[in-house]
Design a protein around this motif. Structure first.
Motif, PDB file in Angstrom:
ATOM      1  N   GLU A   1      -0.463   8.503  12.890  1.00 24.71           N
ATOM      2  CA  GLU A   1       0.561   9.443  13.347  1.00 24.71           C
ATOM      3  C   GLU A   1       1.914   9.179  12.686  1.00 24.71           C
ATOM      4  OE1 GLU A   1      -1.162   7.470  15.600  1.00 24.71           O
ATOM      5  OE2 GLU A   1      -2.740   8.981  15.787  1.00 24.71           O
ATOM      6  N   GLY A   2       1.968   8.190  11.792  1.00 26.75           N
ATOM      7  CA  GLY A   2       3.208   7.901  11.082  1.00 26.75           C
ATOM      8  C   GLY A   2       4.149   6.959  11.790  1.00 26.75           C
ATOM      9  N   THR A   3       3.682   6.278  12.845  1.00 26.98           N
ATOM     10  CA  THR A   3       4.522   5.342  13.596  1.00 26.98           C
ATOM     11  C   THR A   3       4.492   3.968  12.942  1.00 26.98           C
ATOM     12  OG1 THR A   3       4.094   6.518  15.656  1.00 26.98           O
ATOM     13  CG2 THR A   3       4.897   4.257  15.840  1.00 26.98           C
ATOM     14  N   VAL A   4       5.664   3.352  12.813  1.00 32.55           N
ATOM     15  CA  VAL A   4       5.788   2.047  12.162  1.00 32.55           C
ATOM     16  C   VAL A   4       5.747   0.932  13.205  1.00 32.55           C
ATOM     17  CG1 VAL A   4       7.280   0.560  10.774  1.00 32.55           C
ATOM     18  CG2 VAL A   4       7.150   3.012  10.276  1.00 32.55           C
ATOM     19  N   THR A   5       4.922  -0.078  12.946  1.00 31.98           N
ATOM     20  CA  THR A   5       4.913  -1.310  13.731  1.00 31.98           C
ATOM     21  C   THR A   5       5.148  -2.470  12.789  1.00 31.98           C
ATOM     22  OG1 THR A   5       3.385  -0.416  15.379  1.00 31.98           O
ATOM     23  CG2 THR A   5       3.567  -2.813  15.244  1.00 31.98           C
ATOM     24  N   VAL A   6       6.138  -3.291  13.092  1.00 27.49           N
ATOM     25  CA  VAL A   6       6.428  -4.473  12.280  1.00 27.49           C
ATOM     26  C   VAL A   6       5.655  -5.649  12.875  1.00 27.49           C
ATOM     27  CG1 VAL A   6       8.208  -5.959  11.315  1.00 27.49           C
ATOM     28  CG2 VAL A   6       8.712  -3.544  11.779  1.00 27.49           C
ATOM     29  N   LEU A   7       4.795  -6.264  12.079  1.00 28.11           N
ATOM     30  CA  LEU A   7       3.918  -7.326  12.577  1.00 28.11           C
ATOM     31  C   LEU A   7       4.653  -8.656  12.611  1.00 28.11           C
ATOM     32  CD1 LEU A   7       0.611  -6.272  10.815  1.00 28.11           C
ATOM     33  CD2 LEU A   7       1.480  -5.651  13.065  1.00 28.11           C
TER      34      LEU A   7
ATOM     35  N   PRO B   1      11.644   8.728  12.211  1.00 25.03           N
ATOM     36  CA  PRO B   1      10.882   9.768  11.527  1.00 25.03           C
ATOM     37  C   PRO B   1       9.459   9.297  11.227  1.00 25.03           C
ATOM     38  CG  PRO B   1      12.474   8.747  10.050  1.00 25.03           C
ATOM     39  CD  PRO B   1      12.785   8.260  11.417  1.00 25.03           C
ATOM     40  N   ALA B   2       8.506  10.230  11.342  1.00 28.76           N
ATOM     41  CA  ALA B   2       7.114   9.897  11.054  1.00 28.76           C
ATOM     42  C   ALA B   2       6.932   9.669   9.561  1.00 28.76           C
ATOM     43  CB  ALA B   2       6.205  11.026  11.536  1.00 28.76           C
ATOM     44  N   LEU B   3       6.285   8.569   9.216  1.00 29.29           N
ATOM     45  CA  LEU B   3       5.983   8.243   7.813  1.00 29.29           C
ATOM     46  C   LEU B   3       4.485   8.474   7.608  1.00 29.29           C
ATOM     47  CD1 LEU B   3       8.076   4.950   7.484  1.00 29.29           C
ATOM     48  CD2 LEU B   3       8.807   7.308   7.030  1.00 29.29           C
ATOM     49  N   MET B   4       4.121   9.716   7.394  1.00 26.45           N
ATOM     50  CA  MET B   4       2.712  10.092   7.388  1.00 26.45           C
ATOM     51  C   MET B   4       1.997   9.562   6.138  1.00 26.45           C
ATOM     52  SD  MET B   4       2.390  11.608  10.238  1.00 26.45           S
ATOM     53  CE  MET B   4       0.714  12.187  10.014  1.00 26.45           C
ATOM     54  N   PRO B   5       0.922   8.798   6.328  1.00 26.28           N
ATOM     55  CA  PRO B   5       0.142   8.332   5.179  1.00 26.28           C
ATOM     56  C   PRO B   5      -0.787   9.436   4.673  1.00 26.28           C
ATOM     57  CG  PRO B   5      -0.778   7.477   7.215  1.00 26.28           C
ATOM     58  CD  PRO B   5       0.441   8.252   7.603  1.00 26.28           C
ATOM     59  N   GLU B   6      -1.226   9.281   3.448  1.00 23.03           N
ATOM     60  CA  GLU B   6      -2.135  10.239   2.829  1.00 23.03           C
ATOM     61  C   GLU B   6      -3.440   9.522   2.481  1.00 23.03           C
ATOM     62  OE1 GLU B   6       0.001  11.690  -0.545  1.00 23.03           O
ATOM     63  OE2 GLU B   6       1.343  12.960   0.658  1.00 23.03           O
TER      64      GLU B   6
ATOM     65  N   GLN C   1       0.826  -1.211   0.000  1.00 24.53           N
ATOM     66  CA  GLN C   1       0.000   0.000   0.000  1.00 24.53           C
ATOM     67  C   GLN C   1       0.855   1.254   0.000  1.00 24.53           C
ATOM     68  OE1 GLN C   1      -2.261  -1.322   3.422  1.00 24.53           O
ATOM     69  NE2 GLN C   1      -4.087  -1.598   2.163  1.00 24.53           N
ATOM     70  N   ASP C   2       1.945   1.206  -0.754  1.00 25.86           N
ATOM     71  CA  ASP C   2       2.836   2.355  -0.853  1.00 25.86           C
ATOM     72  C   ASP C   2       2.176   3.542  -1.561  1.00 25.86           C
ATOM     73  OD1 ASP C   2       3.210   0.152  -2.808  1.00 25.86           O
ATOM     74  OD2 ASP C   2       4.299   1.686  -3.939  1.00 25.86           O
ATOM     75  N   ARG C   3       1.060   3.313  -2.250  1.00 28.61           N
ATOM     76  CA  ARG C   3       0.374   4.405  -2.941  1.00 28.61           C
ATOM     77  C   ARG C   3      -0.178   5.449  -1.969  1.00 28.61           C
ATOM     78  NH1 ARG C   3      -2.880   0.004  -2.717  1.00 28.61           N
ATOM     79  NH2 ARG C   3      -5.087   0.246  -2.143  1.00 28.61           N
ATOM     80  N   PHE C   4      -0.263   5.103  -0.700  1.00 31.81           N
ATOM     81  CA  PHE C   4      -0.769   6.041   0.309  1.00 31.81           C
ATOM     82  C   PHE C   4       0.355   6.871   0.937  1.00 31.81           C
ATOM     83  CE2 PHE C   4      -4.071   2.773   0.134  1.00 31.81           C
ATOM     84  CZ  PHE C   4      -5.196   3.568  -0.040  1.00 31.81           C
ATOM     85  N   PHE C   5       1.561   6.807   0.365  1.00 28.12           N
ATOM     86  CA  PHE C   5       2.692   7.545   0.910  1.00 28.12           C
ATOM     87  C   PHE C   5       3.361   8.355  -0.193  1.00 28.12           C
ATOM     88  CE2 PHE C   5       1.959   3.883   3.555  1.00 28.12           C
ATOM     89  CZ  PHE C   5       2.060   4.389   4.837  1.00 28.12           C
ATOM     90  N   ALA C   6       3.770   9.566   0.147  1.00 31.09           N
ATOM     91  CA  ALA C   6       4.463  10.419  -0.808  1.00 31.09           C
ATOM     92  C   ALA C   6       5.837   9.840  -1.144  1.00 31.09           C
ATOM     93  CB  ALA C   6       4.611  11.829  -0.233  1.00 31.09           C
ATOM     94  N   ARG C   7       6.369  10.259  -2.295  1.00 27.50           N
ATOM     95  CA  ARG C   7       7.673   9.742  -2.725  1.00 27.50           C
ATOM     96  C   ARG C   7       8.763  10.054  -1.700  1.00 27.50           C
ATOM     97  NH1 ARG C   7       9.421  11.134  -8.724  1.00 27.50           N
ATOM     98  NH2 ARG C   7       7.487   9.920  -9.028  1.00 27.50           N
TER      99      ARG C   7
END
Length: 317
Positions: A241-247, A216-221, A183-189
């Motif tokens: 909030e842009g926080t990453v969790t690895v499942l 760093p926050a990886l803010m989705p769009e 779902q990388d389409r929800f993130f800016a380049r």
């Protein structure tokens, strides 16, 4: 009951086999060990079947007292074993007699250690497997002090005691490979570039479901419009909030947060051993590269495990 008694067990010490595949469509997580290769190594060192159940030990440690004679194997993180003969590094095979105690405690690296028994653990099954889903306790179960566990066929193996070589692919790492998406389409380049250009830190917010990272926050769009979809182990799920969790092993089967990338399956086990406070970085590869690497590495690792099981000439490579 021929087996062992639990003297002390930290949180998240569980019975695990290699998990229950093919059931996530029914809402059942795969579960199984956080570091699948480490349990496979411990079983191979005893000549056990790859699917044999063992004990997954968290940094809280484990102490047991044997009620049967059995040869055991320890592999996984760099834990310390206290045995009747004294303290020693993990990654070893040893034989324990009735009344003897073994204590495993966190050492210089790693989060998870595995204790396998020659003949396997005789544990309750759920949906055909002993793998424990820690949140519900379904499967072989979470170990508690005073609990007695049976061994399926406790066996003394002459000539197997001694160290287990630590292969290169099971040692600590600080860089991990991933495939961008789905779902990388929800993130800016620029946000996608940050994922691989910046470093992240493992936080104490971790369990068998997932590991939260600081960085760093990886803010989705437009993430609020994402419908829930299937999730796999290794997904990098990003909150609003842009926080990453690895499942990880006990991850939910579906979720609505966007998954910016997915760890390669080979790197999920190494990632599980990354301790809180450790800094790490990510590298990208294509899906085709990940598949090719997996096939090549899987064959090499299978050969290493087969030689270990047969007690042939095994090196640390």
């Amino acid at each position: 009951m021929s087996g062992f008694r639990v003297i002390q067990a930290g949180p998240l010490v569980t019975v695990q086999d290699q998990g229950r595949p093919g059931l996530m469509r029914f809402g059942l997580p795969h579960s199984g060990p956080m570091d699948r290769r480490a349990l496979a190594i411990a079983n191979a060192a005893l000549g056990n079947p790859a699917a044999a159940a063992g004990i997954e030990v968290s940094p809280g440690g484990l102490e047991i007292e044997m009620t049967a004679t059995c040869t055991v194997a320890i592999a996984g993180g760099g834990f310390i074993a206290t045995t009747p003969a004294g303290r020693m590094p993990g990654w070893a095979v040893l034989t324990l007699l009735p009344g003897e105690r073994l204590r495993l405690s966190a050492g210089p690296w790693g989060n998870w250690c595995y204790l396998a028994f020659a003949g396997g653990v005789d544990a309750p099954h759920f949906a055909g497997h002993a793998a424990t889903h820690a949140g519900s306790g379904l499967g072989g179960g979470v170990l508690k002090p005073g609990q007695a566990l049976a061994l399926a066929a406790p066996t003394r193996l002459d000539g197997r005691d001694g160290p287990i070589p630590i292969p290169v692919w099971a040692r600590p790492r600080a860089e991990f490979d991933l495939v961008i998406g789905p779902q990388d389409r929800f993130f800016a380049r620029d946000t996608l570039a940050t994922l691989t250009e910046a470093s992240f830190t493992v936080t104490p917010s971790m369990d068998r479901m997932g590991v939260r990272l600081a960085g760093p926050a990886l803010m989705p769009e437009g993430a609020l419009g994402i419908p829930s979809g299937p999730i796999c182990r290794g997904s990098l799920q990003v909150s609003g909030e842009g926080t990453v969790t690895v499942l990880m092993a006990d991850h939910q089967t579906t979720g609505g947060y966007p998954r910016i990338a997915t760890l390669t399956d080979l790197d999920c086990d190494s990632f599980a051993q990354a301790r809180p406070g450790q800094k790490l970085r990510f590298r990208t590869m294509t899906a085709a590269q990940a598949v090719a690497r997996h096939r090549a590495e899987a064959a090499r690792r299978a050969d290493w495990l087969a030689r270990l099981s047969a007690r042939g000439p095994v090196t640390s490579g």
